[in-house]
Enzyme design. Structure first.
Site, PDB file in Angstrom:
ATOM      1  N   GLU A 208     -58.367 -21.495  54.402  1.00 22.67           N
ATOM      2  CA  GLU A 208     -59.303 -21.462  55.536  1.00 22.67           C
ATOM      3  C   GLU A 208     -58.632 -22.198  56.681  1.00 22.67           C
ATOM      4  O   GLU A 208     -58.560 -23.428  56.683  1.00 22.67           O
ATOM      5  CB  GLU A 208     -60.616 -22.159  55.144  1.00 22.67           C
ATOM      6  N   CYS A 242     -63.378 -25.583  64.016  1.00 22.00           N
ATOM      7  CA  CYS A 242     -62.414 -24.483  63.827  1.00 22.00           C
ATOM      8  C   CYS A 242     -62.867 -23.191  64.487  1.00 22.00           C
ATOM      9  O   CYS A 242     -62.046 -22.391  64.905  1.00 22.00           O
ATOM     10  CB  CYS A 242     -62.163 -24.266  62.343  1.00 22.00           C
TER      11      CYS A 242
HETATM   12  P1  NAD Z   1     -54.490 -30.745  57.578  1.00 24.37           P
HETATM   13  O1  NAD Z   1     -53.769 -29.538  57.138  1.00 24.37           O
HETATM   14  O2  NAD Z   1     -53.732 -31.806  58.275  1.00 24.37           O
HETATM   15  O3  NAD Z   1     -55.226 -31.452  56.362  1.00 24.37           O
HETATM   16  C1  NAD Z   1     -56.071 -30.780  55.446  1.00 24.37           C
HETATM   17  C2  NAD Z   1     -55.864 -31.337  54.059  1.00 24.37           C
HETATM   18  O4  NAD Z   1     -54.526 -31.104  53.655  1.00 24.37           O
HETATM   19  C3  NAD Z   1     -56.087 -32.847  53.972  1.00 24.37           C
HETATM   20  O5  NAD Z   1     -56.821 -33.114  52.801  1.00 24.37           O
HETATM   21  C4  NAD Z   1     -54.696 -33.406  53.905  1.00 24.37           C
HETATM   22  O6  NAD Z   1     -54.614 -34.602  53.176  1.00 24.37           O
HETATM   23  C5  NAD Z   1     -53.914 -32.293  53.189  1.00 24.37           C
HETATM   24  N1  NAD Z   1     -52.514 -32.269  53.540  1.00 24.37           N
HETATM   25  C6  NAD Z   1     -51.939 -32.655  54.692  1.00 24.37           C
HETATM   26  N2  NAD Z   1     -50.595 -32.477  54.644  1.00 24.37           N
HETATM   27  C7  NAD Z   1     -50.327 -31.960  53.431  1.00 24.37           C
HETATM   28  C8  NAD Z   1     -49.122 -31.544  52.768  1.00 24.37           C
HETATM   29  N3  NAD Z   1     -47.940 -31.632  53.359  1.00 24.37           N
HETATM   30  N4  NAD Z   1     -49.227 -31.025  51.533  1.00 24.37           N
HETATM   31  C9  NAD Z   1     -50.440 -30.905  50.936  1.00 24.37           C
HETATM   32  N5  NAD Z   1     -51.580 -31.300  51.503  1.00 24.37           N
HETATM   33  C10 NAD Z   1     -51.553 -31.819  52.726  1.00 24.37           C
HETATM   34  O7  NAD Z   1     -55.682 -30.163  58.482  1.00 24.37           O
HETATM   35  P2  NAD Z   1     -56.696 -30.976  59.369  1.00 24.37           P
HETATM   36  O8  NAD Z   1     -55.957 -31.564  60.533  1.00 24.37           O
HETATM   37  O9  NAD Z   1     -57.540 -31.851  58.518  1.00 24.37           O
HETATM   38  O10 NAD Z   1     -57.645 -29.795  59.903  1.00 24.37           O
HETATM   39  C11 NAD Z   1     -57.560 -29.234  61.166  1.00 24.37           C
HETATM   40  C12 NAD Z   1     -57.224 -27.764  61.090  1.00 24.37           C
HETATM   41  O11 NAD Z   1     -58.058 -27.134  60.150  1.00 24.37           O
HETATM   42  C13 NAD Z   1     -57.460 -27.015  62.383  1.00 24.37           C
HETATM   43  O12 NAD Z   1     -56.409 -26.114  62.593  1.00 24.37           O
HETATM   44  C14 NAD Z   1     -58.738 -26.260  62.151  1.00 24.37           C
HETATM   45  O13 NAD Z   1     -58.868 -25.090  62.916  1.00 24.37           O
HETATM   46  C15 NAD Z   1     -58.637 -25.974  60.698  1.00 24.37           C
HETATM   47  N6  NAD Z   1     -59.965 -25.833  60.123  1.00 24.37           N
HETATM   48  C16 NAD Z   1     -60.291 -24.634  59.574  1.00 24.37           C
HETATM   49  C17 NAD Z   1     -61.546 -24.472  59.049  1.00 24.37           C
HETATM   50  C18 NAD Z   1     -61.977 -23.195  58.421  1.00 24.37           C
HETATM   51  O14 NAD Z   1     -62.997 -23.205  57.764  1.00 24.37           O
HETATM   52  N7  NAD Z   1     -61.255 -22.109  58.563  1.00 24.37           N
HETATM   53  C19 NAD Z   1     -62.455 -25.524  59.064  1.00 24.37           C
HETATM   54  C20 NAD Z   1     -62.057 -26.717  59.609  1.00 24.37           C
HETATM   55  C21 NAD Z   1     -60.804 -26.873  60.128  1.00 24.37           C
END
Ligand code: NAD
Length: 458
Positions: A208, A242
């Site tokens: 997502e 998002c």
């Molecule tokens: P992120 O990818 O930084 O983090 C999400 C999760 O991934 C966290 O739990 C984090 O600890 C983990 N993570 C981070 N780096 C990682 C790695 N290298 N390997 C494995 N896991 C890792 O995302 P964010 O900054 O929390 O979220 C923002 C983004 O999410 C925006 O682009 C937004 O549009 C999108 N988003 C999408 C939805 C949706 O439902 N489609 C909803 C909310 C946010």
């Protein structure tokens, strides 16, 4: 520690303890009870992490999750029941059914922007489908993550639902393990790492993700309503949504009026000093503040309307933006709204359709022809006509992205199906053996060919 927790979950799953539908419903009911009892604590944690206004937090996180539970409880018996389907002529007489089987142990990795909802909603579907669940909430919303861990351990047997706290290292440690399903919400860059980690074990994934959600505003609209609906979708949670409209393309004949109404609406929403408004959120951390600060136009940077220590950036409307502007490169994910003028709808649609497919697409127009043109020209995860964001509250609609904005879907029945394997079951008896084609084949093909041609041609 991760490995042993997973082993314990595997044993519980293998024992069948999570499969009983009445048990799944009881656990979801208990989850709803605890969420209701703890709602003020949840709002408090969201205030601490993101400065979320109470009503925004209640509607978009607490109520959102309770709604998902209520919807699921009403329908779970039906969803979980094997679905009888017709067999085919080769197997006559046979009974066929599709059984929704839980995958086993699933991992849910959450983001920070709706930190409660975006872990809980998939968790509800995963539990409803009869799985064991490991969650890893975002470390960037630490108060909500800690509260969720407490809440989930109060509600579930720790071997059925386990929460791991921490950041990238813990997430990577979890992804080393073999899960039966991984559900990830976050950025496209990390999603690529998640998917390649899953590839090692051939684990199915839902991703997502985000993107730049466009909003097209035709001149055949109720301007006042359109502006309010766009402003609300954009500036709730300080733009960190998002599905928030990332930018707006407005027909030139109403451009000036749209811009001035948007500025006036923002003023009415948050007052002359949005930093003092109880109804306006905060940027999650300094890193994101700095990123957004760089995106602010020179004038806004000089004139204020931001405070790094308070992680505050005022709602900012940027007019006369062009397609090659810096603001048009990446998902903004903050309270900055670029407004682009257009004269020809066709060229706007071409411009948008050449970019990565967004998670949501918005069009404001009373003309059905315009609505249809937008629907046909732009691929996106979801669409909302004449409003923003609200389509995600309809549980009969799937929620998910396409292309760069993700893969897979959830919410309601779609969530249940995501966390279930659709297993084909065919039962036959011994009495009939009509189409048992076995060697030696001899002239069997010549004999059955006329029948096959007649029977299988539409
Ligand atoms: P992120 O990818 O930084 O983090 C999400 C999760 O991934 C966290 O739990 C984090 O600890 C983990 N993570 C981070 N780096 C990682 C790695 N290298 N390997 C494995 N896991 C890792 O995302 P964010 O900054 O929390 O979220 C923002 C983004 O999410 C925006 O682009 C937004 O549009 C999108 N988003 C999408 C939805 C949706 O439902 N489609 C909803 C909310 C946010």
């Amino acid at each position: 520690m991760i490995h042993s927790a997973l082993e314990a979950q595997r044993q519980i799953f293998a024992s069948g303890a999570t499969r009983d539908v009445a048990g799944r419903k009881a656990r979801l009911r208990r989850l709803a009870e605890i969420i209701r009892a703890w709602d003020e604590r949840i709002l408090g944690a969201l205030k601490e992490d993101l400065g979320k206004p109470r009503i925004e937090a209640y509607l978009s996180e607490v109520h959102f999750v309770l709604d998902e539970i209520g919807y699921t409880l009403k329908r779970l018996d039906r969803w979980a029941r094997p679905r009888r389907v017709r067999s085919n002529v080769f197997n006559w007489p046979a009974r066929c059914e599709i059984r929704s089987e839980p995958y086993g142990v699933v991992l849910i990795l959450g983001p920070w922007n709706y930190p409660f909802q975006l872990v809980m909603a998939p968790l509800i579907s995963a539990v409803a489908a009869g799985n064991c669940v490991v969650t890893k909430p975002s470390e960037q919303a630490p108060a909500t993550a800690a509260l969720m861990r407490e809440l989930l351990s109060e509600c579930f047997d720790p071997h059925q639902v386990t929460t791991f706290m921490g950041g990238v290292e813990i997430a990577q440690g979890l992804l080393e393990e073999r899960f039966d399903y991984v559900f990830y919400t976050g950025t496209g860059a990390v999603a690529r790492k998640v998917m390649s980690a899953c590839a090692r074990h051939l684990t199915p994934v839902t991703l997502e993700l985000g993107g730049k959600c466009p909003c097209i505003v035709d001149h055949r609209i109720n301007l006042g309503r359109a502006v309010r609906r766009i402003a609300r979708g954009k500036f709730m949670n300080a733009g960190q949504t998002c599905v928030a409209p990332d930018y707006v393309c407005v027909h030139e004949s109403i451009y000036e009026e749209f811009v001035s109404r948007m500025q006036a609406t923002v003023g009415r929403f948050y007052g002359p000093e949005p930093g003092q408004s109880p109804d306006y959120g905060r940027i999650v951390n300094e890193r994101h503040f700095d990123r957004l600060f760089e995106l602010l136009p020179e004038r806004q940077r000089r004139e204020g309307g931001h405070d790094r220590a308070a992680r505050f950036i005022a709602p900012t409307v940027v007019r006369d933006v062009g397609w090659n502007d810096r603001l048009m490169e990446e998902e903004i994910f903050g309270p900055i709204l670029p407004i682009l003028p257009y004269s020809d709808l066709g060229s706007v649609l071409v411009e948008i359709s050449q970019r990565p497919k967004p998670l949501a697409c918005y069009a404001f127009s009373e003309s059905v022809a315009v609505q249809e043109r937008v629907l046909e020209s732009i691929a996106s995860g979801g669409v909302c006509i004449n409003d923003t964001v609200m389509h995600i509250t309809a549980l009969n609609l799937p929620f998910g992205g396409v292309g760069e904005s993700g893969m897979g879907r959830y919410r309601g029945r779609f969530g249940f199906d995501t966390f279930s394997h659709s297993r084909s079951v065919m039962r036959k008896g011994f009495r009939f053996d009509l189409f048992n084609v076995c060697p030696p084949y001899g002239s069997t093909l010549e004999r059955i060919k006329p029948f096959l041609r007649r029977r299988f041609w539409p």
